[in-house]
Design a protein around this motif. Structure first.
Motif, PDB file in Angstrom:
ATOM      1  N   ARG B  66       0.841  -1.191   0.000  1.00  0.00           N
ATOM      2  CA  ARG B  66       0.000   0.000   0.000  1.00  0.00           C
ATOM      3  C   ARG B  66       0.876   1.241   0.000  1.00  0.00           C
ATOM      4  O   ARG B  66       2.089   1.176   0.236  1.00  0.00           O
ATOM      5  CB  ARG B  66      -0.908  -0.006   1.227  1.00  0.00           C
ATOM      6  CG  ARG B  66      -0.107   0.088   2.508  1.00  0.00           C
ATOM      7  CD  ARG B  66      -0.973  -0.069   3.734  1.00  0.00           C
ATOM      8  NE  ARG B  66      -0.186   0.221   4.931  1.00  0.00           N
ATOM      9  CZ  ARG B  66      -0.629   0.052   6.154  1.00  0.00           C
ATOM     10  NH1 ARG B  66      -1.837  -0.426   6.365  1.00  0.00           N
ATOM     11  NH2 ARG B  66       0.128   0.351   7.191  1.00  0.00           N
ATOM     12  N   SER B  67       0.243   2.363  -0.243  1.00  0.00           N
ATOM     13  CA  SER B  67       0.980   3.612  -0.232  1.00  0.00           C
ATOM     14  C   SER B  67       1.412   3.940   1.180  1.00  0.00           C
ATOM     15  O   SER B  67       0.713   3.616   2.141  1.00  0.00           O
ATOM     16  CB  SER B  67       0.089   4.734  -0.773  1.00  0.00           C
ATOM     17  OG  SER B  67       0.667   5.969  -0.482  1.00  0.00           O
ATOM     18  N   ASN B  69       1.801   7.012   2.041  1.00  0.00           N
ATOM     19  CA  ASN B  69       1.273   8.345   2.335  1.00  0.00           C
ATOM     20  C   ASN B  69      -0.091   8.257   2.997  1.00  0.00           C
ATOM     21  O   ASN B  69      -1.032   7.718   2.431  1.00  0.00           O
ATOM     22  CB  ASN B  69       1.113   9.144   1.030  1.00  0.00           C
ATOM     23  CG  ASN B  69       2.463   9.535   0.474  1.00  0.00           C
ATOM     24  OD1 ASN B  69       3.430   9.675   1.221  1.00  0.00           O
ATOM     25  ND2 ASN B  69       2.529   9.691  -0.835  1.00  0.00           N
ATOM     26  N   VAL B  70      -0.169   8.807   4.184  1.00  0.00           N
ATOM     27  CA  VAL B  70      -1.436   8.757   4.901  1.00  0.00           C
ATOM     28  C   VAL B  70      -1.585  10.049   5.695  1.00  0.00           C
ATOM     29  O   VAL B  70      -0.612  10.585   6.214  1.00  0.00           O
ATOM     30  CB  VAL B  70      -1.498   7.510   5.810  1.00  0.00           C
ATOM     31  CG1 VAL B  70      -0.386   7.513   6.822  1.00  0.00           C
ATOM     32  CG2 VAL B  70      -2.851   7.380   6.490  1.00  0.00           C
ATOM     33  N   THR B  72      -3.692  11.639   8.794  1.00  0.00           N
ATOM     34  CA  THR B  72      -4.571  11.276   9.912  1.00  0.00           C
ATOM     35  C   THR B  72      -5.111  12.548  10.556  1.00  0.00           C
ATOM     36  O   THR B  72      -4.339  13.414  10.947  1.00  0.00           O
ATOM     37  CB  THR B  72      -3.779  10.469  10.955  1.00  0.00           C
ATOM     38  OG1 THR B  72      -3.071   9.446  10.276  1.00  0.00           O
ATOM     39  CG2 THR B  72      -4.716   9.852  11.955  1.00  0.00           C
ATOM     40  N   ARG B  81      -5.632   7.063   3.300  1.00  0.00           N
ATOM     41  CA  ARG B  81      -4.411   6.613   2.643  1.00  0.00           C
ATOM     42  C   ARG B  81      -4.538   6.795   1.132  1.00  0.00           C
ATOM     43  O   ARG B  81      -5.590   6.571   0.547  1.00  0.00           O
ATOM     44  CB  ARG B  81      -4.166   5.141   2.983  1.00  0.00           C
ATOM     45  CG  ARG B  81      -2.808   4.601   2.632  1.00  0.00           C
ATOM     46  CD  ARG B  81      -2.642   3.189   3.139  1.00  0.00           C
ATOM     47  NE  ARG B  81      -2.577   3.139   4.602  1.00  0.00           N
ATOM     48  CZ  ARG B  81      -1.453   3.343   5.295  1.00  0.00           C
ATOM     49  NH1 ARG B  81      -0.327   3.603   4.669  1.00  0.00           N
ATOM     50  NH2 ARG B  81      -1.476   3.284   6.607  1.00  0.00           N
ATOM     51  N   GLU B  82      -3.447   7.191   0.540  1.00  0.00           N
ATOM     52  CA  GLU B  82      -3.395   7.345  -0.908  1.00  0.00           C
ATOM     53  C   GLU B  82      -3.519   5.959  -1.560  1.00  0.00           C
ATOM     54  O   GLU B  82      -2.961   4.989  -1.065  1.00  0.00           O
ATOM     55  CB  GLU B  82      -2.041   7.998  -1.257  1.00  0.00           C
ATOM     56  CG  GLU B  82      -1.717   8.101  -2.726  1.00  0.00           C
ATOM     57  CD  GLU B  82      -2.622   9.070  -3.468  1.00  0.00           C
ATOM     58  OE1 GLU B  82      -3.407   9.787  -2.812  1.00  0.00           O
ATOM     59  OE2 GLU B  82      -2.557   9.101  -4.704  1.00  0.00           O
ATOM     60  N   SER B 222      -5.228  -1.185  -2.002  1.00  0.00           N
ATOM     61  CA  SER B 222      -4.014  -1.908  -1.626  1.00  0.00           C
ATOM     62  C   SER B 222      -3.854  -3.094  -2.564  1.00  0.00           C
ATOM     63  O   SER B 222      -4.742  -3.405  -3.356  1.00  0.00           O
ATOM     64  CB  SER B 222      -4.099  -2.390  -0.170  1.00  0.00           C
ATOM     65  OG  SER B 222      -5.190  -3.279  -0.055  1.00  0.00           O
ATOM     66  N   THR B 637      -2.623  13.566   0.441  1.00  0.00           N
ATOM     67  CA  THR B 637      -2.262  12.151   0.616  1.00  0.00           C
ATOM     68  C   THR B 637      -1.365  11.646  -0.504  1.00  0.00           C
ATOM     69  O   THR B 637      -0.618  10.696  -0.321  1.00  0.00           O
ATOM     70  CB  THR B 637      -3.514  11.254   0.661  1.00  0.00           C
ATOM     71  OG1 THR B 637      -4.298  11.521  -0.494  1.00  0.00           O
ATOM     72  CG2 THR B 637      -4.331  11.508   1.897  1.00  0.00           C
TER      73      THR B 637
END
Lengths: 271, 856
Positions: B66-67, B69-70, B72, B81-82, B222, B637
């Motif tokens: 998964r990316s 970049n997140v 929060t 999440r991206e 994902s 993101t």
């Protein structure tokens, strides 16, 4: 209310007709069953004349308290009948008995005689208040004076001596002008002087106002204040004595003792 | 030691002789322990069920790509999440140790049932995604029908299909939130069950999923990877890391499952169990007062007996020991019964929750050693602790007391008590005033509230005489001598009356606290809507938690085109880091926003934002020292960093949010678009009914969202609060029940103690009905005292909580006293008092007059 019209309810003595305020006929009371079966009353018939002070005496276990309880409607007979005036108590249910006690009977007990949360005045008028009845002011006033508690009317029972408390109880018993007042060992918890006061109050009220009192006692001195003494033994009526004195009553009781070999009058056992 | 054994023997025989007296104590301990056990067992059970659920969901997934970049935002632990590029799949497939790989394209997708109403959405997520062909990577199994092969074909989990009354062959709408017409071609199961708890799942073809669920094609939430034989999850992740570009991460399947579980346990479950534990605490506190009172009375009644023991040579320690041993036996037996009861409660709740619509996954009961030992320990400690003071008092009994008349506890209020209570009250008031007005602080105000509670408890006996006299004022007139007797009986022992009433007072106080707090929340929400919402109609989708899909961003423009509508503005949602802090963004058309919502005073202008304009709420602007014309940096993101210029600073952020940017600025960074609320303003001169009908008709095509007037919208917004309050009332009912058992118990003991007196009353002509009324009215008076105190205390606490929250936070909080609800609480308290007195009254009326007179 007082006048009994049934033939068995009146006895004629000279020119005066005396009604019985309360009586029991062939009263039998059995407690327990089987081996523990006790005949507390074994066929007693006795009337308590209106306007008289009657004492019930007998050794402990003779059934004197049971007799009083049954005659007053606090307890029920196994057989036979108990009457207040002309009212057969066995025909009344719990509510009927309660109302009868409230309106036609007064009580003085040995202990637990007053409600501690109520004032003297409120204790005296309690039966009338419970009935929601208006009080007879004249009678109430006269009673307060007889009892001699005018200055204590707004006190709580806890603030009074034992003798004073019992006098309040006597006032309460007479307050509703009942047909008959039952007193159960009213002097049992008092010293002799206070006891004497209470007894004089009872007998005095009977004489002055033509009331009826039935008192259970084991004290010959107390019994001597009565107009008449009835003697019970083993659940039977064994003797009656008019115009008693302490000595005569004591002698009579001694006669039981020699016969029954029991000791000199122990205190009543509590049930 | 033989002394101890003697103590124990005495207490056991006395327990046996007076079983009845301890019935109340027994019940109080039992209920308290049962509640606590039930809470713990249920918490464990739910946690266990979720564990199984996420374990099943992770199933054969050995790694998740998964990316990295997140973003929060506060209150959302998982973050946004991206998506990841699906082009990586090929590369991953060639990596050694990989047996299978599949993209997981997933987004919000709410089904519309055959009745036109949305399915689910009240808590658990409503998900849609691509059907993954690899059986080990897909936790769902086809149970009936076939897999989707063409566009528009979907598989539903069986639970969702049942909830929406949909069967194979039916056509319906899936809100993604863009309404998509779908045909059900198959039904799926999850781990053998009808679904993953109450989560609804719609499986579609990969092409459809890419089209409707992601903003850009070629992206997936994902990528799921399965390891080949002999490769561990760890090894798989290690080898994946070597091939992944920067900004993309690989984690083990185990960690992915843990993260999901953490999200549920961390957010929802711990909140739920904490709430229940707090209520267990309240229940046990109330129980403590009841138990203490029972022992105090029993010890007072037994003064003679204890004095006799002392006279016969029992030591102080033996007398104390006997009383404590008695408490211990009651505690152990009642706690053990409570444990069983608690397990029963947990089992019952588990069965009940799905029925009343609380979405919990199923699973076996989990009974841990802790959830047995802790309640047992708490039960014993509470019971022994409550009995300690009375036991010490019993030990102090002088041998001489055996000779006196029966001692009855009629102690009143001491001076020390009045002084200490007043001091506590003053300290509490000072802390509250400071915490609310002078230096707003929730902690200080809470400390003040606790002091106020303590003051109420300490002052209880002082207040009880006055209060009972006042509350019982009308009784003499209404109920004659029986009423007067009832009042005086309640006045007899102020300490006992107060102790009895205190338990109820605490229960009622907590109930009124929540009533006041709930009403205030509702008033606040109402105020918010009526203040900030300037439109004629609100279009929204009722949902909370992870459910629902929101509204299609196409809805607002479609509505705006209607001739009956003057303007329509939708609020979309985005996230970005503002100067490093994750923040929620409102994505909308700024000029229309200023029209559809009342934003209060505005510096700058909502016109001419361009692609790099941002509007900021005054509170946030003050925090960050931003003024119109200043610049701030947003990180999205996808890693994009852009500088925005502040064009407007506005006052009211309740509905509009704290940061507003244009749709154009958000478009390149978006994930799945959805609007949360559309505000519609009618065109001038168009009748409301006509315009409303037109809006409804257009909205219906977008998956049938709720179209409501401003008032209706405000009411529904507050609806969730009512639901919460109902749940809280149900929990608090137990505390109130225990308090009432306490009253009943005290009365029973009082009746026992006053046997002779009651007999006398009956002898001189009190009817059974009058006697019953007397006992009942005493009960009502005690309850009235407790209820009145509870209402006052609860109102005060509610006020403190509301005012302190407003002072400490930056959102406006309105305080509201709901008179009708509070009056209802009062009536319930009094009625309950009458019910509590029912049994003791009957028992008293059944007394045999002769026996009563003869008994001393």
């Amino acid at each position: 209310m007082i006048a009994g019209t049934a033939a068995t309810g009146t006895t004629t003595t000279g020119t005066m007709t005396t009604a019985t305020a309360a009586r029991v006929v062939d009263a039998v009371k059995v407690y327990g069953r089987g081996d523990t079966r006790v005949r507390a009353l074994d066929g007693v018939s006795v009337g308590f004349p209106a306007g008289r002070f009657t004492a019930i005496m007998g050794p402990s276990g003779s059934g004197k308290s049971t007799l009083m309880h049954c005659a007053a409607g606090l307890d029920t007979l196994t057989s036979g009948s108990a009457l207040i005036g002309d009212t057969d108590l066995s025909t009344l249910d719990d509510r009927g008995l309660t109302l009868l006690r409230r309106e036609r009977v007064g009580f003085v007990f040995q202990a637990f005689n007053l409600i501690p949360t109520l004032t003297v005045a409120e204790n005296i008028t309690l039966p009338m208040d419970l009935a929601g009845a208006a009080r007879d002011d004249e009678w109430y006033d006269a009673l307060i004076d007889v009892v001699g508690l005018r200055d204590r009317l707004h006190h709580r029972p806890g603030e009074l001596s034992g003798g004073q408390q019992q006098r309040v109880a006597v006032a309460r018993a007479f307050a509703g002008s009942p047909d008959v007042v039952f007193a159960d060992e009213p002097t049992g918890n008092l010293d002799s002087r206070s006891g004497e006061e209470v007894l004089r109050l009872l007998s005095g009220t009977v004489r002055r106002t033509n009331r009826t009192v039935v008192m259970v006692t084991h004290d010959p001195v107390a019994a001597a204040h009565a107009d008449e003494v009835v003697f019970l033994a083993d659940g039977r009526l064994v003797d009656r004595m008019t115009d008693p004195t302490a000595e005569r009553v004591l002698d009579r009781l001694k006669a039981f003792d020699t016969r029954t070999t029991s000791g000199p009058l122990p205190p009543e056992p509590r049930s | 030691m033989s002394g101890t054994r003697t103590s124990l023997r005495i207490s056991v025989s006395s327990l046996r002789a007076h079983k009845r007296r301890f019935a109340g104590t027994f019940t109080a301990v039992l209920l308290g322990v049962a509640f606590l056990t039930g809470t713990l067992v249920m918490g464990d059970t739910l946690r266990g069920s979720f564990d199984t659920l996420f374990g099943d969901a992770a199933g054969g997934t050995d790694a998740v790509v998964r990316s990295a970049n997140v973003v929060t935002v506060p209150g959302d632990t998982q973050g946004t999440r991206e998506p990841v590029d699906t082009a990586l799949i090929e590369k991953i497939g060639r990596t050694p140790g990989v047996a299978a790989v599949a993209p997981r394209i997933e987004g919000a997708g709410q089904l519309v049932g055959s009745d036109g109403k949305p399915v689910g959405g009240q808590g658990p997520p409503t998900l849609a995604g691509n059907w993954i062909d690899d059986a080990r990577l897909n936790p769902y199994r086809l149970a009936a029908g076939r897999l989707p092969s063409r566009t528009g074909e979907v598989v539903l989990n069986r639970g969702a299909a049942e909830a929406g009354k949909l069967s194979i062959g039916d056509t319906t709408v899936l809100r993604t939130p863009e309404p998509v017409r779908v045909t059900v071609v198959g039904l799926a199961t999850f781990g053998g069950e009808d679904g993953m708890g109450q989560v609804t799942y719609t499986g579609m073809t990969r092409a459809d999923a890419e089209k409707y669920l992601t903003a850009k094609p070629g992206r997936a939430a994902s990528i799921q990877v399965r390891a080949g034989p002999g490769t561990s999850q760890r090894e798989l992740v290690d080898s994946l890391r070597t091939v992944l570009p920067s900004g993309v991460e690989a984690i083990t399947g185990q960690r992915s499952a843990d993260e999901n579980r953490e999200m549920i346990s961390g957010q929802f479950l711990s909140l739920f169990t904490t709430l229940l534990l707090v209520f267990s605490g309240i229940v046990l506190l109330v129980a403590t007062f009841s138990i203490h009172n029972t022992f105090a009375i029993v010890v007072a009644q037994r003064t003679r007996e204890n004095a006799l023991l002392r006279a016969l040579g029992a030591t102080k320690r033996q007398v104390v020991g006997a009383t404590l041993a008695e408490a211990g036996v009651v505690a152990l037996v009642a706690s053990a019964a409570g444990l069983l009861g608690g397990i029963g409660i947990a089992a019952g709740m588990r069965a009940l929750f799905p029925v009343i619509g609380f979405p919990f996954p199923e699973g076996p009961l989990v009974i841990s050693a802790l959830s047995m030992l802790l309640p047992l320990a708490v039960g014993v400690v509470v019971c022994l602790g409550s009995a300690l003071l009375p036991a010490v008092r019993a030990g102090r009994t002088a041998p001489l007391a055996a000779l006196r008349e029966t001692a009855v506890d009629d102690s009143g209020a001491s001076r020390t008590r009045a002084v200490v209570g007043t001091a506590l009250g003053l300290a509490g008031t000072a802390a509250i005033v400071t915490g609310v007005f002078a230096a707003p602080s929730l902690v200080l105000a809470a400390a003040g509230a606790v002091l106020a509670l303590a003051a109420f408890v300490v002052l209880g006996p002082v207040a009880s005489s006055v209060a009972v006299r006042f509350l019982g004022g009308p009784l003499d007139r209404l109920r004659g001598v029986s009423g007067a007797l009832a009042k005086r009986n309640a006045l007899r022992s102020p300490r006992r009356t107060a102790a009895t009433a205190t338990a109820l007072m605490i229960g009622v106080a907590v109930v009124s606290l929540f009533t006041v707090f709930g009403a205030s929340l509702k008033a606040t929400m109402d105020q918010t809507v009526s203040r900030s919402f300037a439109g004629d109609l609100a279009v929204s989708v009722p949902a909370f938690g992870g459910g629902g899909s929101g509204l299609s961003p196409g809805l607002a423009p479609a509505l705006a085109e209607l001739p009956e509508v003057g303007s329509a503005v939708g609020l979309g949602r985005g996230v970005a880091e503002v100067d490093g802090d994750g923040r929620q963004l409102t994505v909308t058309d700024p000029p229309a926003l200023a029209e559809g919502f009342d934003l209060g005073s505005v510096d700058g202008s909502f016109d001419g934002f361009g692609n790099r304009g941002i509007a900021v709420s005054r509170a946030q602007a003050d925090d960050r020292n931003l003024r119109v014309g200043d610049t701030t940096r947003l990180t999205f993101t996808d890693g994009g960093k852009e500088t925005f210029t502040v064009r407007a600073v506005y006052e009211r952020s309740e509905l509009a949010g704290d940061y507003v940017i244009t749709r154009a600025a958000w478009a390149p960074h978006r994930t799945q678009d959805a609007d949360t609320l559309v505000s519609v303003t009618f065109a001038d001169g168009v009748p409301a009914a006509e315009a409303g009908a037109a809006v409804e008709k257009t909205a219906a095509a977008f998956g049938n969202p709720d179209v409501q007037t401003r008032e209706e919208y405000a009411r529904t917004s507050a609806g969730a609060i009512d639901m919460m309050l109902t749940l809280i009332y149900a929990l608090l009912a137990l505390a109130v029940l225990i308090a009432l058992l306490g009253i009943a118990n005290t009365l029973t003991l009082a009746v026992h103690e006053r046997t002779g007196e009651l007999g006398l009353l009956r002898a001189v002509g009190q009817t059974r009905a009058q006697l019953r009324a007397m006992v009942r009215w005493e009960s009502v008076l005690v309850a009235a005292f407790g209820t009145a105190g509870g209402l006052a205390l609860g109102g005060l606490l509610g006020w403190v909580v509301v005012e302190a929250s407003e002072g400490a936070g930056d959102t406006a909080f309105a305080f509201a006293l709901p008179p009708a609800q509070l009056a209802l609480v009062g009536v319930v308290g009094l009625t309950a008092g009458a019910i509590a007195g029912w049994r003791p009254a009957r028992r008293a009326a059944r007394l045999d007059v002769l026996r009563a007179i003869a008994t001393e």
